[in-house]
Design an enzyme around this catalytic site. Structure first.
Site, PDB file in Angstrom:
ATOM      1  CB  CYS A  65     -98.632 103.517 -96.881  1.00 18.81           C
ATOM      2  SG  CYS A  65     -98.811 104.977 -95.834  1.00 18.81           S
ATOM      3  CB  CYS A 115    -102.741 104.085 -93.216  1.00 22.31           C
ATOM      4  SG  CYS A 115    -102.570 105.337 -94.496  1.00 22.31           S
ATOM      5  CG  ASP A 175     -99.939  60.538 -79.565  1.00 26.38           C
ATOM      6  OD1 ASP A 175     -99.471  59.872 -78.626  1.00 26.38           O
ATOM      7  OD2 ASP A 175    -101.093  60.402 -80.006  1.00 26.38           O
ATOM      8  CG  ASP A 206    -104.996  61.937 -82.202  1.00 23.18           C
ATOM      9  OD1 ASP A 206    -104.220  61.669 -81.265  1.00 23.18           O
ATOM     10  OD2 ASP A 206    -105.771  61.106 -82.702  1.00 23.18           O
ATOM     11  CG  ASP A 242    -101.433  63.915 -77.909  1.00 23.49           C
ATOM     12  OD1 ASP A 242    -100.602  63.299 -77.223  1.00 23.49           O
ATOM     13  OD2 ASP A 242    -102.116  63.388 -78.796  1.00 23.49           O
TER      14      ASP A 242
END
Length: 765
Positions: free
Chosen positions: A21, A24, A438, A654, A658
């Site tokens: 649970c 724990c 971009d 990409d 960037d």
């Protein structure tokens, strides 16, 4: 996975056994935090794993494992395939196995079935001694796990679900045994209560185990893509024709023995075993489980292939470039595992509650028992109601609410090519107001073509000489415009003129001195028109390139900057480039508008070219002639908003330039077709260069966040309603046990509804 290292830290992933649970989880984390040198530790109940970052040279892996075991739990270093297959491999008679569930119900059935006959006027029950005989093995053999785990948690100075079950069932069993020995009556015995509670908890744990297995099936599907062996060609084998390669020309090696540079033979229908480049053969390759791309991709000599993809109709020879942990498949698995192991920030609230939950429940049970005893003057009823409180308040659902949703959401997203690396993204995605793209490589294909070369009237060279000179400046450059120039020169049969003293000018262009031709010995610069703004030649260049601008083309200019003391000597030629939009660019913008998100485009192109692209696909706002270093500043200004009200911004890119903007944005999304730097800076990686995945990533993030909120609401509501009902006697111990088991199953089932999610484009189609 195995431990990994950085220069100052070591990372370990451990399989943790015995957690039941949220309490724990909290206890293991607290224990890990106390270890000398531990910089960060996080534990996940759904994956049953811990990730620990330790300062190099402080505590060892053995120290960490020893402390976890001292806390009362099992621990071991996770295997490279992770901790996900253990649920599938559990034996029939394991603690969470079906065998124990069936046996417990068979033994308990004679105890609780008689109550179903009472409405029909049939009053029958076993004698007290038979009830004792059936209940005892359920209590102390099948239920022994609760005593062991509960005792360990008690010795560690805390409590967990097992302690609550052990206390509750022991109280019901002990009361029944006392009544049996004291009066030998059967109608006041409650053996069925303790036995059925254990039955229902065991059933709940088995259902939990099966549901956890389903939440992690996306990772297991990826892990199964690993072929066990690879056909490595012998050194003397020259694959002129891959179909002529016989069994005596290659060795079937285990995958961990394959090295970069090896030539690997792939038969039709086989899984590709390494990342690499095809040097012989042609085929179609199914990469759907890796990138989400449903259609097989055509592969020719020179094409890149990914390990784990399924080869189609043609035999291939691939030169290995990345194997094992360096491969794309391994990185995908690691990214998703890391996301599933990490905690969303909202989990901090759950951890704070769970830390005091079990002690609070025990106190409430004592108050319930004493209060009912004083009010009703019945010790048996008081004990039964206290037992109901103990059982129904087990915090299983609370501990599973967040990690189960994260596992299901990130798993289904990975299946469609969306890698959510940071769970914090899930909390931010539903707040997004703006998505900034971009342009080059994100909304466009990123492979521009040279469309025009316009010499100035006073140029001492013809078009081919200028092309040879400009191409020579770009030799060795990886910039898309450089490749376009070199490709055009190759097609026209023009040999680039080598240059000396070449140097890149960030945000401007490239400069060098041709070693031959009409410009030999002169310093030339190939740069963007935007970088010349404010110079004396800017207006002349704009007039020369006007037609190119009107067609939305990107324009560069070749300048002679040899004049001493002069920034610009003379322009030589204007060179225009064009780039095609990606097929799904317009759909991506439309899908974001459907999610009520404003779209922005950042481009280094001139205003006309950028505006033309923006209007074509429906972008709301265009920022043109942006220097790479300014992208992060624009993202920051968008976050502030025009009225000073915080706006949540996602950035999609990409390239290397960037990365600062991706890091600045609230949510960064990187195309995997770009650079590793961009992907490291982003919270989400899109495994295909498809802008439509942006809306899909936001959509699945929102739905995962909604599931987290729903699960937490029901987990808290369950205890808020259930504990008072149990205290007032509206829930018997049997019903409390059933409700507790049902709550965990409902939370997991709700999370699994995310598996029905599909990309937005497939819904439109």
């Amino acid at each position: 996975m195995h431990s990994t290292e950085t220069s100052n830290s070591e990372f370990y992933t451990l399989d943790i056994g015995g957690m039941t649970c949220a309490s724990c989880v909290s206890r293991v984390e607290k224990a890990l935090d106390k270890i000398p040198g531990v910089e960060a530790a996080t534990v996940n109940l759904a994956t049953e794993q811990a990730r620990v970052r330790v300062k190099r040279g402080s505590s060892t892996l053995a120290d960490i494992i020893a402390l976890v075991k001292k806390t009362g739990y099992e621990a071991k270093e996770s295997s490279p395939q992770g901790n996900l297959d253990k649920n599938a491999s559990k034996s029939f008679w394991a603690d969470d196995g079906l065998g124990r569930v069936i046996l417990s119900f068979l033994l308990s059935a004679p105890l609780f079935l008689p109550m179903f006959f009472m409405p029909f006027g049939i009053h029958w029950s076993l004698s007290g001694w038979w009830q004792l005989a059936l209940a005892t093995p359920v209590q102390f053999i099948l239920g022994w796990r609760f005593y062991v785990a509960g005792y360990k948690s008690l010795m560690a100075g805390a409590g967990n679900m097992d302690l609550l079950v052990a206390l509750g069932t022991s109280a019901a069993y002990g009361l029944s045994l006392y009544l049996l020995l004291a009066s030998n009556h059967t109608h006041e015995l409650y053996f069925e209560g303790s036995a059925v509670i254990i039955c229902m908890v065991l059933l709940g744990k088995w259902l939990e185990s099966r549901a956890k297995q389903q939440t992690s099936e996306a990772i297991r599907a990826l892990q199964k893509l690993w072929p066990e062996h690879a056909k490595v060609l012998n050194m003397d084998c020259e694959p002129q024709n891959e179909l002529g390669i016989g069994p005596d020309q290659y060795r079937d090696l285990p995958l961990d023995q394959v090295l970069p540079g090896d030539r690997v033979f792939i038969l039709p229908g086989e899984r590709i075993s390494v990342d690499g480049t095809i040097i012989s053969g042609a085929s179609h390759v199914d990469e759907s489980l890796l990138t989400g791309e449903s259609a097989p991709v055509k592969k020719l000599v020179g094409s890149k292939v990914i390990g784990g993809a399924l080869n189609g109709e043609g035999a291939l020879v691939v030169i290995a470039q990345a194997v094992g942990v360096e491969s794309v498949l391994s990185q995908i698995i690691n990214l998703v595992e890391e996301a599933q192991t990490q905690k969303a920030p909202i989990q901090k609230l759950v951890d704070q509650v769970s830390a005091i939950f079990v002690p609070t429940v025990i106190v409430l049970a004592l108050i319930t028992g004493i209060g009912n005893w004083l009010y009703l003057d019945s010790i048996s009823i008081a004990i039964l109601r206290a037992v109901s409180v103990l059982v129904i308040a087990c915090p299983c659902a609370l501990g599973l609410a967040t990690p189960a949703a994260i596992m299901a959401g990130t798993g289904i997203a990975a299946r469609f090519g969306i890698l959510i690396k940071d769970p914090q993204v899930l909390e931010l995605a539903h707040k997004l107001n703006i998505v900034a793209f971009d342009k080059t490589g994100t909304l466009t294909i990123g492979k521009p073509r040279m469309l025009a070369l316009i010499p100035f009237d006073n140029s001492p060279a013809d078009a081919n000489q200028i092309l040879a000179t400009a191409a020579g400046l770009q030799l060795g450059s990886e910039h898309p415009l450089a490749k376009a120039l070199l490709d055009t020169a190759k097609v026209k049969g023009v040999a680039p003129i080598a240059t000396s003293s070449s140097k890149g000018l960030p945000g401007i262009g490239i400069e060098g001195v041709p070693s031959a031709g009409p410009f030999m010995g002169q310093t030339l610069r190939l740069q963007s028109v935007a970088s010349l703004e404010g110079s004396s030649r800017h207006d002349i260049l704009l007039q020369k390139a006007q037609a190119c601008f009107e067609h939305g083309q990107t324009v560069s200019v070749l300048m002679n900057v040899s004049g001493e003391g002069s920034e610009v000597s003379s322009p030589i030629a204007v060179i225009a480039f064009g780039d095609e939009l990606k097929p799904n660019a317009q759909f991506a913008v439309t899908a974001l508008h459907a999610l009520h998100i404003r779209t922005v485009m950042l481009s280094g192109d001139n205003l006309a070219a950028a505006t033309r692209v923006g209007k074509t696909i429906g972008i709301d706002e265009v920022f043109a002639q942006i220097m790479p270093s300014n992208k992060a500043e624009i993202i920051h200004s968008l976050q502030i908003g025009s009225e000073g009200q915080k706006q949540f911004v996602a950035m999609v890119g990409d390239g290397v330039n960037d990365a600062p903007a991706l890091a600045m944005a609230d949510v960064g999304m990187a195309m995997s077709t770009g650079t590793d730097v961009a992907m490291q800076a982003a919270g989400i990686t899109l495994m295909r260069g498809d802008p439509a995945l942006v809306a899909d990533a936001i959509d699945i993030s929102k739905k995962t966040w909604n599931k987290i909120r729903q699960n937490l609401f029901w987990a808290f509501a369950f205890n808020t309603i259930g504990i008072p009902m149990a205290a007032l006697g509206y829930l018997s111990p049997m019903l409390a046990g059933s409700a507790m088991a049902l709550s965990s199953f409902c939370v997991l089932s709700n999370a699994l509804l995310l598996k029905r999610w599909h990309p937005m484009q497939s819904k439109v189609i």
